[in-house]
Every structure is written in structure tokens, then in C-alpha cells.
Write an enzyme that holds these catalytic residues in place. Structure first.
Site, short mmCIF file in Angstrom:
data_model
loop_
_atom_site.label_atom_id
_atom_site.label_comp_id
_atom_site.label_asym_id
_atom_site.label_seq_id
_atom_site.Cartn_x
_atom_site.Cartn_y
_atom_site.Cartn_z
N ASN A 1 -10.21 -0.14 0.06
CA ASN A 1 -8.75 -0.04 0.06
C ASN A 1 -8.22 -0.69 -1.22
OD1 ASN A 1 -6.01 -0.47 0.41
ND2 ASN A 1 -6.18 -1.09 2.55
N HIS B 1 -3.26 7.22 2.39
CA HIS B 1 -3.67 5.91 1.89
C HIS B 1 -5.06 5.61 2.46
CE1 HIS B 1 -3.97 1.72 1.10
NE2 HIS B 1 -3.71 1.34 2.34
N CYS C 1 0.82 -1.22 0.00
CA CYS C 1 0.00 0.00 0.00
C CYS C 1 0.85 1.27 0.00
CB CYS C 1 -0.94 0.01 1.19
SG CYS C 1 -2.08 -1.38 1.17
O1 UT7 Z 1 -3.57 -1.12 3.82
C1 UT7 Z 1 -3.66 -1.61 5.12
C2 UT7 Z 1 -4.68 -2.70 5.11
N1 UT7 Z 1 -5.23 -3.07 6.37
C3 UT7 Z 1 -5.92 -2.26 7.20
O2 UT7 Z 1 -6.04 -1.09 6.98
C4 UT7 Z 1 -6.56 -2.90 8.39
C5 UT7 Z 1 -6.60 -1.99 9.59
N2 UT7 Z 1 -7.55 -2.51 10.56
C6 UT7 Z 1 -8.87 -2.25 10.47
O3 UT7 Z 1 -9.30 -1.50 9.62
C7 UT7 Z 1 -9.80 -2.87 11.49
O4 UT7 Z 1 -9.01 -3.56 12.45
C8 UT7 Z 1 -10.83 -3.85 10.86
C9 UT7 Z 1 -11.84 -3.04 10.06
C10 UT7 Z 1 -10.14 -4.85 9.97
C11 UT7 Z 1 -11.58 -4.59 11.95
O5 UT7 Z 1 -12.19 -3.66 12.82
P1 UT7 Z 1 -12.07 -3.84 14.40
O6 UT7 Z 1 -12.84 -2.76 15.00
O7 UT7 Z 1 -10.59 -3.91 14.72
O8 UT7 Z 1 -12.77 -5.22 14.62
P2 UT7 Z 1 -12.20 -6.52 15.35
O9 UT7 Z 1 -11.22 -7.23 14.50
O10 UT7 Z 1 -11.81 -6.15 16.75
O11 UT7 Z 1 -13.52 -7.41 15.44
C12 UT7 Z 1 -14.62 -7.02 16.25
C13 UT7 Z 1 -15.74 -8.01 16.02
C14 UT7 Z 1 -15.29 -9.46 16.14
O12 UT7 Z 1 -16.34 -10.19 16.76
P3 UT7 Z 1 -16.24 -10.60 18.30
O13 UT7 Z 1 -15.02 -11.44 18.41
O14 UT7 Z 1 -16.13 -9.31 19.06
O15 UT7 Z 1 -17.53 -11.34 18.51
C15 UT7 Z 1 -15.16 -9.91 14.72
O16 UT7 Z 1 -15.36 -11.30 14.55
O17 UT7 Z 1 -16.25 -7.86 14.72
C16 UT7 Z 1 -16.28 -9.14 14.06
N3 UT7 Z 1 -16.06 -8.91 12.65
C17 UT7 Z 1 -17.07 -8.71 11.78
N4 UT7 Z 1 -18.40 -8.66 11.93
C18 UT7 Z 1 -19.14 -8.41 10.84
C19 UT7 Z 1 -14.88 -8.85 11.97
N5 UT7 Z 1 -15.10 -8.60 10.67
C20 UT7 Z 1 -16.45 -8.52 10.53
C21 UT7 Z 1 -17.29 -8.27 9.42
N6 UT7 Z 1 -18.62 -8.23 9.62
N7 UT7 Z 1 -16.81 -8.06 8.17
#
Ligand code: UT7
Length: 339
Positions: free
Chosen positions: A292, A262, A119
């Protein structure tokens, strides 16, 4: 606005272009594939839809379309280019897709090669291009940031598949010897020790070759991401590198017309803007429409804002790219536009 050493050429940003696949996939449509919802994706990322390369499209074709738009804006013919840098982690050919792009647009004089920094690739490639221009070796360079991450996403992993899309963006740069300079300064960083938080690993099988010798064969797996760790990395390192860049160049956040980051997650954009007290109106974002798109996000956003008149000649832009590697960087840019 320059850190230009004496006897070095300036770098001018002359034209930009972009291209996206025809097919847009909404959050609701993705909900038919994985357990997710429009509400979750929008609230956690700001993304509403993403474009995905279809049967009749390719990374090289998208890159060519973006490149031709940038050349047209600058009023240049393709055969005036000295060099083409294609920033991509998802080439059509692992040996590099830049030469195919070169042939496709008819840039017969230009050398062409790929730059891989995920990225951060577009920003790294622009800074690489600037060195060829600064030292006087070249006059005109095309930099394309393009990625087709849809090839490598695990479409059954809801934690990552909702984030990514495909696109290409282009920028053409020119050397200037009259003291003008659109590159006010830059900083680039890498930290491979943390590379496992976002990776696209190659798995290896060992197959017999001759006698006791074996050879490795295998293939790439899908994108593996620890989202929370990448998020923490971004909200820590992006403000830090922008802060260091402002100090290095003597610029202040108030002097910036635009923040062009980005496009990874709206919450990351908001956190960086808040850190510098930059109003939301100056923070460029098109995440909602495209998600992204890796190396394409910065030139895709730049092109949109130049063409709709938000970015105008003379505007100052602080840009930062960050992602897998880990790699990250920042540049202080000014938009000149066509001569
Ligand atoms: O170019 C760089 C590329 N990468 C990035 O930019 C990633 C940077 N990180 C992020 O943007 C965020 O960490 C994410 C958007 C990927 C995830 O958001 P988060 O607020 O960190 O969520 P999390 O991983 O802490 O997950 C929270 C909950 C989990 O459920 P439980 O364990 O609390 O029951 C996940 O299983 O959300 C759940 N979850 C979803 N639910 C619905 C994770 N992905 C999804 C989804 N839909 N797509």
C-alpha cells in the site's frame, strides 16, 4: 460517457508515469524485524514485497521522475503546465513539496500546491484538477500521487508495518473543447468522526512563551491503525460509492474495462469485484510487488497497466480511493492517452 454541463470543457487523460525506490524488502526480510511470516502477510493482504526510500532518494525526486515520464508520454514540455497538484501526506517539507517538484521539473509557468487526503489524495486531486480545466481557467495540469509512509510507520508494529511502501505516480490532464471527456462522473466523501481508526497524530507539549501564555510544540507520532475497522469501512463504503457512481452516470458494471482501486489489501479488491460480479481479469492489482503506497497506488497501477498495454485508448475505468480521514471517493474515467 459524460455528465458535462453545457459550456464546460472536457478533461482528457493524456499521459502517466511512475517511480519507485530501488530497494525492495520482501516479507521474509521483514520477518527479521517483527514476528511475522511470508505466509501470513500473503494470505491476509496479497503483499509479497514493498519498496522503501533509501539514503540517496526522496519523495520529491521520485515525484519528479514520475512527472517527467508522464510529460514524456503526453509529448509535453514542463513549461506548458499551468498547475501542479501533489497529493501526499508525507511531504519533504510540511509547508508543501509541490513547489520543489515544480522547480525540479522546470515547470516555470505552473502554480503548485499539495493536496492532503491520505490514500484518497490522488483521486481527490484529480477531481480538483478537473474543476480548473472544466471552467476554462487552465489547459494543462500535472497531478502526482506520492507517499513515503516508511517515514511514519512503526516498524516494530507488525499489525501495520507489513502493509505499507513508498512510491510516486503521475497523470497529466488536458482541457478539451471538442466535446470529448474522460471524466464520466465522480463522488467524494469524508467522515472525520471516524478518523481515529487510521491516524498519524501530532503530540503536543505546552511550553512557556511569555507571561501566562504558552505555546505548543511537539511532533508526529507513528501511524496508528485499527486494521479491522479500516477493513470493514473499505468493504462497506467502496462498493456503496461505486454503486452510487454507476447509478449517477447511468453506466453498468459490464461496460467497465477495468476496476482500479486503491491498493490496500487483495481481500478488499476481491470483495469489491465480487459485489459487482466483475471478473478477476478486469481487476488491476500490483499489491504483491509494492504493498500500500497510499496516494501513489492508483497512478502507479495505472501507469503499469497503460505501459504493458492492458489499458488502451478508449477503455473505461472505475476507480476508487479510500483511507485515513476517513475519506473516500470514486470516479468513472476513460483513458485517451497522447493526442
Ligand atoms: O489505506 C488503508 C490502509 N489500511 C488498510 O487497508 C487496513 C485494512 N485492514 C487490513 O488489511 C487487515 O485488517 C490487516 C491485514 C491489517 C489485518 O488482517 P486481519 O485479518 O484483520 O487480522 P487481525 O488484525 O484480526 O489479526 C489476526 C491475528 C492476530 O493474532 P491473534 O490475536 O488472533 O492471536 C494478530 O496479532 O493475526 C495477528 N497478526 C499477525 N500475525 C503475523 C497481526 N499482524 C500480523 C502479522 N504477522 N504481520
Amino acid at each position: 460517457m459524460t455528465d458535462l454541463p453545457p459550456r464546460c470543457a472536457g478533461v482528457l487523460l493524456r499521459g502517466c508515469g511512475s517511480a519507485t525506490p530501488a530497494r525492495s524488502i520482501s516479507n521474509d526480510e521483514l520477518g527479521d524485524r517483527v514476528e511475522t511470516s511470508d505466509t501470513w502477510i500473503r494470505s491476509r493482504t496479497g503483499i509479497a514485497a514493498r519498496r522503501i526510500v533509501g539514503r540517496e532518494e526522496s519523495l520529491t525526486a521520485l515525484s519528479a521522475k514520475a512527472a517527467e515520464a508522464a510529460l514524456q508520454m503526453a509529448g509535453w514540455s514542463a513549461d506548458s503546465l499551468d498547475l501542479i497538484l501533489l497529493a501526499t501526506s508525507t511531504p519533504d517539507d510540511l509547508f508543501g513539496s509541490a513547489p520543489r517538484l515544480q522547480a525540479r521539473i522546470g515547470a516555470v509557468r505552473a502554480a503548485a500546491f499539495d493536496v492532503t487526503a491520505a490514500c484518497s489524495g490522488f483521486l481527490f486531486a484529480v477531481i480538483t484538477a478537473a474543476q480548473y480545466l472544466r471552467c476554462g481557467a487552465m489547459q494543462r495540469i500535472l497531478v502526482v500521487g506520492a507517499d513515503q509512509l516508511s517515514r511514519w510507520v512503526d516498524w516494530d508494529d507488525r499489525r501495520s508495518c507489513v502493509l505499507f511502501g513508498d512510491a510516486a505516480g503521475a497523470l497529466v490532464l488536458e482541457a478539451s473543447i471538442d466535446g470529448q471527456d474522460d471524466l464520466g462522473g465522480f463522488l467524494l466523501r469524508s467522515d472525520g468522526s471516524r478518523g481515529d481508526v487510521l491516524q498519524l497524530p501530532h503530540h503536543r507539549d505546552h511550553l512557556p512563551l511569555v507571561g501566562s501564555a504558552s505555546h505548543q510544540k511537539g511532533g508526529f507520532e507513528s501511524i496508528q491503525m485499527n486494521g479491522q475497522e479500516v477493513y470493514k469501512f473499505a468493504v462497506r463504503e467502496v462498493p456503496a460509492i461505486l454503486d452510487a457512481l454507476l447509478q449517477k452516470t447511468g453506466a453498468s458494471a459490464e461496460q467497465l474495462d477495468w476496476l482500479l482501486l486503491h491498493q490496500a489489501n487483495q481481500r478488499i479488491l476481491d470483495a469489491v469485484a465480487e459485489r459487482f460480479s466483475i471478473p478477476q481479469s478486469k481487476v488491476l492489482s500490483n499489491l504483491a510487488s509494492y504493498g500500500n503506497t497510499s496516494a501513489a497506488t492508483i497512478p502507479l497501477m495505472l501507469d503499469e497497466a497503460v505501459r504493458d498495454g492492458r489499458i488502451q485508448a478508449g477503455h473505461r475505468i472505475a476507480s476508487s480511493g479510500f483511507g485515513a480521514g476517513l475519506s473516500w471517493g470514486a470516479a468513472l474515467l476513460r483513458w485517451s492517452g497522447p493526442a
